[in-house]
Design an enzyme around this catalytic site. Structure first.
Site, mmCIF file in Angstrom:
data_model
loop_
_atom_site.group_PDB
_atom_site.id
_atom_site.type_symbol
_atom_site.label_atom_id
_atom_site.label_comp_id
_atom_site.label_asym_id
_atom_site.label_seq_id
_atom_site.Cartn_x
_atom_site.Cartn_y
_atom_site.Cartn_z
ATOM 1 N N GLY A 14 7.518 8.999 1.091
ATOM 2 C CA GLY A 14 7.102 10.119 1.920
ATOM 3 C C GLY A 14 8.251 10.635 2.764
ATOM 4 O O GLY A 14 9.279 9.958 2.947
ATOM 5 N N GLY B 179 5.884 6.038 -1.307
ATOM 6 C CA GLY B 179 4.960 7.029 -1.832
ATOM 7 C C GLY B 179 5.164 7.322 -3.305
ATOM 8 O O GLY B 179 4.232 7.751 -3.995
ATOM 9 N N GLU C 147 8.692 -0.287 3.419
ATOM 10 C CA GLU C 147 8.112 0.106 4.696
ATOM 11 C C GLU C 147 8.468 -0.800 5.866
ATOM 12 O O GLU C 147 8.644 -0.330 7.003
ATOM 13 C CB GLU C 147 6.587 0.214 4.565
ATOM 14 N N ASP D 235 1.810 0.840 2.047
ATOM 15 C CA ASP D 235 0.553 1.595 1.949
ATOM 16 C C ASP D 235 0.473 2.219 0.557
ATOM 17 O O ASP D 235 0.990 1.668 -0.397
ATOM 18 C CB ASP D 235 0.452 2.630 3.073
#
Length: 385
Positions: free
Chosen positions: A88, A136, A159, A167
């Site tokens: 992301g 992502g 992350e 995630d």
């Protein structure tokens, strides 16, 4: 209109005819070539990092193509010669956390909904996981029905390096790997090879990068499974599997200080290096990550895990360490984050459990589809065209 950077597949293989509605300067190119519909992430200078608009565009295209009988296969690839997707757009997350926190909630709600949509997609969804595939990017590709890696693949969930938690279904994928390999990868933010990804259940087929253009051509004229099978080759040995003995021994259990102690006392130098890597990261992030993994292991579906990740993501970004981690890694680039709290012992169990508490009206409630053969664990599923 500018051409995509050389070295990618989009310019030669996925181009639609003159009637195509996509513009090459768009962040996502949506192209049609006979029965093949292409999603081309088109931010090569940013390693195709995902923006909110990109997520919305992909979701809308998938919804449209699902009901289009002319579309037989969907292909995901990236522009440029460096990455499928590096994750992301964390600079946007940093900015929005300071100015419009609700936008991050909207971003993750739409992103996680898209991850679930890809998992349940009714048509073959082929993800070319070539070169860098992080965060992502794993969410877009790791839940696809046909996941292709190459000798250049570099895949991971980084992350914890920025004080966040894996995630986009990362805790779903990592808890379904052999033994504790996923725990090691999640806590250290280490990357894996394409061969590792197949061995760990995050990919399905290995194709030499020199044959990717042939694969895209074949996808225009034959079912996805047949096109992949005729070009795939046996994956090389997976380096991570050779580390499994000490990883399984050290990472068992749900007590992070105990895990760190085992790693530090291990006679294996790589294990001691792993301890140093984990201790350099946000104590809150790694402690919550371990709890998220253990909880995800007990959840049945990707949707269950994504809903849990949504709770954790909102709690993490509302805290101190995510913003500080992005600042240190990407904004100021001093690589010297000041974590709060600064030690594992200062992270209380109550603080950890609070990250998983229900959100009430803010809960992410993903639709549940009728279970199909795609509900199988990643290592078991055999998607067909």
């Amino acid at each position: 209109m500018s051409q995509p950077e050389s070295g990618g597949l989009s310019g030669r293989n996925c181009r639609a005819d003159a009637s195509a509605s996509a513009h090459e300067h768009d962040e996502v190119l949506l192209q049609r070539n006979g029965p093949l519909a292409c999603i081309i992430l088109n931010r090569p200078k940013a390693l195709n990092a995902l923006t909110h608009d990109m997520i919305r565009s992909i979701a809308a295209a998938l919804t449209e193509w699902a009901d289009d009988d002319a579309v037989q296969t969907v292909l995901l690839t990236g522009s440029g010669d460096r990455a499928l997707c590096a994750g992301g757009d964390i600079v946007s997350i940093y900015r929005d956390a300071r100015t419009d926190p609700d936008e991050n909630a909207r971003f993750w709600a739409d992103e996680y909904t898209l991850n679930a949509q890809i998992k349940r997609y009714p048509k073959p969804f082929v993800a070319l996981m070539d070169r860098i595939v992080l965060g992502g990017g794993v969410g877009l590709s790791g839940h696809a029905s046909h996941r292709v890696v190459t000798e250049r693949t570099k895949l991971g969930m980084p992350e914890t390096t920025i004080g966040f938690v894996p995630d986009v279904g990362g805790t779903y994928l990592y808890t379904r790997t052999p033994g504790e390999l996923g725990t090691h990868l999640a806590l250290t933010a280490a990357t894996m090879t394409g061969a590792d990804a197949i061995a760990l259940g995050l990919a399905d087929s290995f194709i030499d990068s020199a044959r990717l253009e042939s694969l895209v051509d074949d996808l225009k004229r034959m079912p996805a499974a047949a096109a992949i099978t005729q070009l795939a080759s046996p994956a090389p040995p997976a380096p991570l599997l050779t580390e499994r003995v000490w990883i399984d021994e050290c990472y068992a259990g749900a007590d992070l200080p105990t895990i760190i102690g085992r790693l530090q006392q291990s006679p294996v130098s790589v294990a001691r290096d792993a301890a140093k890597s984990i201790l350099a990261k946000s104590p809150t992030a790694v402690t919550v990550t371990l709890e998220a993994l253990r909880r995800a292991r007990a959840l049945d579906t990707l949707e269950d895990v994504l809903e849990q990740e949504y709770r954790v993501s909102l709690r993490m970004v509302a805290g101190h360490d995510v913003i500080e981690g992005i600042r240190a890694q990407v904004v100021d680039k001093d690589r010297n984050p000041s974590w709060q709290p600064s030690t594992l012992t200062a992270v209380s169990d109550a603080d950890v459990q609070a990250h998983f508490a229900p959100l009430g009206e803010r809960e992410l409630r993903l639709p549940r589809a009728v279970t199909t053969d795609r509900e199988h664990q990643p290592t078991e599923r055999k998607a067909t065209a």
